[in-house]
Structures are given as structure tokens and as C-alpha cells.
Design an enzyme around this catalytic site. Structure first.
Site, PDB file in Angstrom:
ATOM      1  N   THR A  67     -20.165   7.221  -3.166  1.00 48.07           N
ATOM      2  CA  THR A  67     -19.507   6.261  -2.099  1.00 48.07           C
ATOM      3  C   THR A  67     -20.686   5.431  -1.713  1.00 48.07           C
ATOM      4  OG1 THR A  67     -18.465   6.006   0.106  1.00 48.07           O
ATOM      5  CG2 THR A  67     -20.017   7.848  -0.251  1.00 48.07           C
ATOM      6  N   LYS A  71     -21.921   2.985  -5.196  1.00 47.01           N
ATOM      7  CA  LYS A  71     -21.109   2.685  -6.249  1.00 47.01           C
ATOM      8  C   LYS A  71     -21.383   1.829  -7.602  1.00 47.01           C
ATOM      9  CE  LYS A  71     -17.177   3.701  -3.294  1.00 47.01           C
ATOM     10  NZ  LYS A  71     -15.550   3.424  -2.789  1.00 47.01           N
ATOM     11  N   ASP A 107     -10.533   4.489  -7.173  1.00 49.22           N
ATOM     12  CA  ASP A 107     -10.174   3.729  -5.792  1.00 49.22           C
ATOM     13  C   ASP A 107      -8.886   2.987  -6.177  1.00 49.22           C
ATOM     14  OD1 ASP A 107     -12.031   4.753  -4.129  1.00 49.22           O
ATOM     15  OD2 ASP A 107     -13.423   3.267  -4.721  1.00 49.22           O
ATOM     16  N   ALA A 132     -12.228 -11.903  -0.626  1.00 48.95           N
ATOM     17  CA  ALA A 132     -12.864 -12.262  -2.041  1.00 48.95           C
ATOM     18  C   ALA A 132     -14.141 -11.502  -2.057  1.00 48.95           C
ATOM     19  CB  ALA A 132     -12.906 -13.705  -2.083  1.00 48.95           C
ATOM     20  N   GLY A 133     -14.121 -10.140  -1.487  1.00 44.87           N
ATOM     21  CA  GLY A 133     -15.480  -9.376  -1.483  1.00 44.87           C
ATOM     22  C   GLY A 133     -15.067  -8.285  -2.764  1.00 44.87           C
ATOM     23  N   ASN A 155      -9.222 -17.083   0.592  1.00 46.53           N
ATOM     24  CA  ASN A 155     -10.407 -16.276   1.161  1.00 46.53           C
ATOM     25  C   ASN A 155     -10.797 -17.695   2.217  1.00 46.53           C
ATOM     26  OD1 ASN A 155     -12.153 -14.232   1.819  1.00 46.53           O
ATOM     27  ND2 ASN A 155     -13.659 -15.663   0.521  1.00 46.53           N
ATOM     28  N   PRO A 158     -13.516 -20.495  -0.037  1.00 41.20           N
ATOM     29  CA  PRO A 158     -12.671 -20.529  -1.490  1.00 41.20           C
ATOM     30  C   PRO A 158     -13.395 -20.234  -2.657  1.00 41.20           C
ATOM     31  CG  PRO A 158     -12.403 -22.685  -0.166  1.00 41.20           C
ATOM     32  CD  PRO A 158     -13.092 -21.465   0.954  1.00 41.20           C
ATOM     33  N   GLU A 159     -14.610 -20.827  -2.544  1.00 48.07           N
ATOM     34  CA  GLU A 159     -15.620 -20.663  -3.692  1.00 48.07           C
ATOM     35  C   GLU A 159     -15.538 -19.441  -4.109  1.00 48.07           C
ATOM     36  OE1 GLU A 159     -16.562 -22.063  -0.883  1.00 48.07           O
ATOM     37  OE2 GLU A 159     -16.169 -24.222  -1.457  1.00 48.07           O
ATOM     38  N   GLY A 251      -4.515   1.799   4.768  1.00 47.81           N
ATOM     39  CA  GLY A 251      -5.165   2.282   3.254  1.00 47.81           C
ATOM     40  C   GLY A 251      -5.623   3.670   3.120  1.00 47.81           C
TER      41      GLY A 251
HETATM   42  P1  ATR Z   1     -16.181  -5.840   0.428  1.00 51.66           P
HETATM   43  O1  ATR Z   1     -17.303  -5.918  -0.842  1.00 51.66           O
HETATM   44  O2  ATR Z   1     -16.349  -4.360   1.097  1.00 51.66           O
HETATM   45  O3  ATR Z   1     -15.178  -6.109  -0.135  1.00 51.66           O
HETATM   46  P2  ATR Z   1     -17.510  -8.161   1.592  1.00 51.66           P
HETATM   47  O4  ATR Z   1     -18.002  -8.621   0.042  1.00 51.66           O
HETATM   48  O5  ATR Z   1     -18.313  -8.067   2.936  1.00 51.66           O
HETATM   49  O6  ATR Z   1     -17.030  -6.585   1.396  1.00 51.66           O
HETATM   50  O7  ATR Z   1     -16.217  -8.869   1.906  1.00 51.66           O
HETATM   51  C1  ATR Z   1     -15.698  -9.048   3.057  1.00 51.66           C
HETATM   52  C2  ATR Z   1     -14.284 -10.240   3.041  1.00 51.66           C
HETATM   53  O8  ATR Z   1     -13.769 -10.319   4.244  1.00 51.66           O
HETATM   54  C3  ATR Z   1     -14.642 -11.545   2.450  1.00 51.66           C
HETATM   55  O9  ATR Z   1     -13.671 -12.075   1.848  1.00 51.66           O
HETATM   56  C4  ATR Z   1     -14.829 -12.324   3.543  1.00 51.66           C
HETATM   57  O10 ATR Z   1     -14.758 -13.823   3.612  1.00 51.66           O
HETATM   58  P3  ATR Z   1     -15.967 -14.678   3.262  1.00 51.66           P
HETATM   59  O11 ATR Z   1     -15.966 -14.551   1.859  1.00 51.66           O
HETATM   60  O12 ATR Z   1     -15.533 -16.055   3.553  1.00 51.66           O
HETATM   61  O13 ATR Z   1     -17.247 -14.237   3.816  1.00 51.66           O
HETATM   62  C5  ATR Z   1     -14.124 -11.705   4.525  1.00 51.66           C
HETATM   63  N1  ATR Z   1     -14.315 -11.986   5.918  1.00 51.66           N
HETATM   64  C6  ATR Z   1     -15.141 -11.136   6.692  1.00 51.66           C
HETATM   65  N2  ATR Z   1     -15.058 -11.540   8.038  1.00 51.66           N
HETATM   66  C7  ATR Z   1     -14.150 -12.353   8.176  1.00 51.66           C
HETATM   67  C8  ATR Z   1     -13.585 -13.509   9.246  1.00 51.66           C
HETATM   68  N3  ATR Z   1     -14.162 -13.206  10.556  1.00 51.66           N
HETATM   69  N4  ATR Z   1     -12.437 -14.077   8.668  1.00 51.66           N
HETATM   70  C9  ATR Z   1     -12.209 -14.435   7.699  1.00 51.66           C
HETATM   71  N5  ATR Z   1     -12.690 -13.582   6.512  1.00 51.66           N
HETATM   72  C10 ATR Z   1     -13.616 -12.765   6.818  1.00 51.66           C
END
Ligand code: ATR
Length: 288
Positions: A67, A71, A107, A132-133, A155, A158-159, A251
Site C-alpha cells: 500500500t 505501490k 485494486d 485525473a490522479g 478534472n 483539464p490538462e 469504495g
Molecule cells: P490519487 O493519485 O490518489 O488519485 P491525486 O493525484 O492527488 O490523488 O489526485 C487527486 C484528484 O483530485 C485530482 O484529479 C485533483 O484535481 P487536480 O488535478 O485539478 O489537482 C482532484 N482534486 C483534489 N482536490 C480537489 C478540489 N478541491 N476540487 C477539484 N478537484 C480536486
């Protein structure tokens, strides 16, 4: 379960591991299936991952889960990697093979099994992903792998969604994934209803009143909404999906099924729906 000289050990490699539900789920399955296996947490300090994987092999561990934060880092210490895990770029399950461990990602297959459990069919559908994480990216890969017709990523940035779309389209074909800004949903979602997977951290404890999109018009478009968050159990996103007539899931089942699939890989058995439901109950009880 009585442990003896034949007991096999599995465990969780992570940092931290103290909050984990995996021992509960895994030891419940061992009990239910009569497998002589025990599952324990291993708190592995930063810098010790290679030693931990080698040590696990030397100690004849049957397998491990991996975890946060290891990962992706664990990939370089494995002797083999399952193609889906390779594509996702993250491994959460190690299975003992000749000379070391083979890495799998359970997962995403876990999320898929949760969907099957809930009677949600993604075949031939365009599925919406919010975020988009790393998690959103993995969901997009899984949806391609399991036969969705396409994914629509929304997202805040958007990029980042476009980057995932480009990557996925690299193996899925030009038009499989499309990327947009959150506020574009009204122009993009032309079909009647969608399956939507909420893959951001927005709404997670303690920010429970937050939601990624607040407008009612968005929720009118949702037939099934999955929030990959499981704390709280009923997120604001889920409440909005339900109040607009959609089915909402958290989840927790994905978490159970990633463990179910890992157990199946380690022990070469199939876990029945009844035992999986038992795991879900165990987890719900423990969280009370
Ligand atoms: P993981 O790898 O666990 O998926 P992450 O890479 O931190 O986590 O991704 C978090 C996601 O939540 C991203 O899509 C982020 O949007 P951005 O790419 O614009 O940062 C989104 N996110 C987190 N907080 C947010 C908020 N307050 N409003 C909108 N989107 C949010």
C-alpha cells in the site's frame, strides 16, 4: 484457526499500516475457507522496501499486499509483473513465484468485481470519471480492459485529464478517452444517463461536506455513481446521486474485492459471493 508448523504467512507492506482493514478481511477468508494462512501488517520504513521484499521471500512468505507509498516503487523489486498492473503502473499484490514475487494490481479488478456484485454492467458504455490522479488513471485503464466503449474524464485541471486520455488512447485507440474541464459537463454529457466514478479525494473525511460538482443538473445525468472514498460511508456525492434517483455506492466493496482477488491468487481458490459478503459485514462491524 490454530497456527502450526504448516501455517503460511501473508502481510501488508506500507507506511503507515496501522489503520488497515486487510488483516480482518484476509484472516476472515482464511477461517471461512479453512486455509492455514495468517495475515499481518508490516510497517516498512522509507528506504527499506527492497530489503522488505527480499526478506519476505527469504522468510518464505506466501504473498504480500503493498500500500501507500510503495505501490509504484515496488515494481523494480519484482521478478515478474502482470500486464494489467504494468499498464496501470502500480502493484498492490505480490504473489510468490520461483526466485521472488510477481506483482499484480487487484485494486482495479476489485472495483470491477464490486461493480459486477452490484449488477452494474459497463460493457459498451461510455463511463464518466471525475478526477485525473493516479486512481482516475487506473480506473480508465481498467474500464478499457473490461470492455467499456469509452471514458469521459472531467478534472479541475483539464490538462491532467488530457494527459491520461492521451496515454490511454495510446493503447486503446484514438477516441477511447476524452478529457474536459469539470464545468464542461453540461455540453459533453449528451446521453440520457451515465455510470460515474468519483475518483478524487473531494468529500473524504474530514471535508465531508465537499463535493466535486454541486449542481443538480449533473446528478440528473447519473444512473449509477461510485465514490471510491469509503470514509464517510455515505459521501455528499453519493447523497446527491441518490436524491436524484441514481444508485450510489462507496469504495468499501472495492476494498473488500481487492483483498478477495489477492486471497484467490495466493491460495488458488475462488471466494464465493457469500464469503465476500461476510467480509463486507466484518468491515462494517469494525468501522462502527
Ligand atoms: P490519487 O493519485 O490518489 O488519485 P491525486 O493525484 O492527488 O490523488 O489526485 C487527486 C484528484 O483530485 C485530482 O484529479 C485533483 O484535481 P487536480 O488535478 O485539478 O489537482 C482532484 N482534486 C483534489 N482536490 C480537489 C478540489 N478541491 N476540487 C477539484 N478537484 C480536486
Amino acid at each position: 484457526m490454530i497456527y502450526d508448523g504448516h501455517t503460511r504467512t501473508c502481510g501488508l507492506i506500507g507506511n503507515p499500516v496501522e489503520h488497515t482493514m486487510s488483516p480482518l478481511i484476509q484472516n476472515f477468508m482464511a477461517e471461512e475457507t479453512g486455509k492455514n494462512m495468517v495475515y499481518v501488517p508490516f510497517h516498512v520504513q522509507q528506504g527499506d522496501l527492497e530489503a522488505a521484499v527480499k526478506g519476505a521471500y527469504a522468510l518464505n512468505l506466501l504473498g504480500c499486499n503493498v500500500t501507500v507509498p510503495y505501490k509504484s516503487d515496488v515494481l523494480e523489486y519484482l521478478v515478474d509483473i502482470d500486464p494489467l498492473a504494468k499498464r496501470i503502473g502500480a502493484v498492490n499484490t505480490l504473489v510468490r513465484v520461483e526466485g521472488g514475487y510477481k506483482g499484480y494490481n487487484t485494486d482495479m479488478p476489485g472495483l470491477y468485481r464490486a461493480m459486477v456484485h452490484d449488477g452494474v454492467d459497463i460493457t459498451g458504455k461510455k463511463v464518466v470519471i471525475l478526477g485525473a490522479g493516479g486512481v482516475a488513471r487506473a480506473v480508465a485503464v481498467m474500464l478499457y480492459d473490461k470492455g467499456a466503449e469509452g471514458v469521459i474524464l472531467f478534472n479541475r485541471t483539464p490538462e491532467k485529464a488530457q494527459q491520461i486520455a492521451d496515454e490511454v488512447n495510446g493503447f486503446a485507440g484514438a477516441d477511447f478517452a476524452k478529457a474536459y474541464a469539470l464545468e464542461d459537463y453540461a455540453d459533453v454529457l449528451k446521453e440520457e444517463k451515465y455510470i460515474v466514478i468519483q475518483a478524487t479525494s473531494v468529500g473524504m473525511h474530514p471535508g465531508v461536506e465537499k463535493v466535486i460538482i454541486a449542481e443538480d443538473a449533473f446528478y440528473d445525468k447519473i444512473e449509477v455513481g461510485y465514490d471510491l472514498i469509503f470514509n464517510p460511508a455515505n459521501t455528499r456525492f453519493m447523497q446527491l446521486v441518490s436524491s436524484h434517483g441514481g444508485r450510489a455506492y462507496n469504495g468499501a466493496k472495492m476494498l473488500v474485492y481487492q483483498g478477495v482477488i489477492a486471497f484467490e491468487l495466493w491460495n488458488n481458490v475462488s471466494i464465493s459471493r457469500k464469503v465476500a459478503e461476510g467480509c463486507i459485514r466484518q468491515m462494517e462491524e469494525a468501522r462502527k
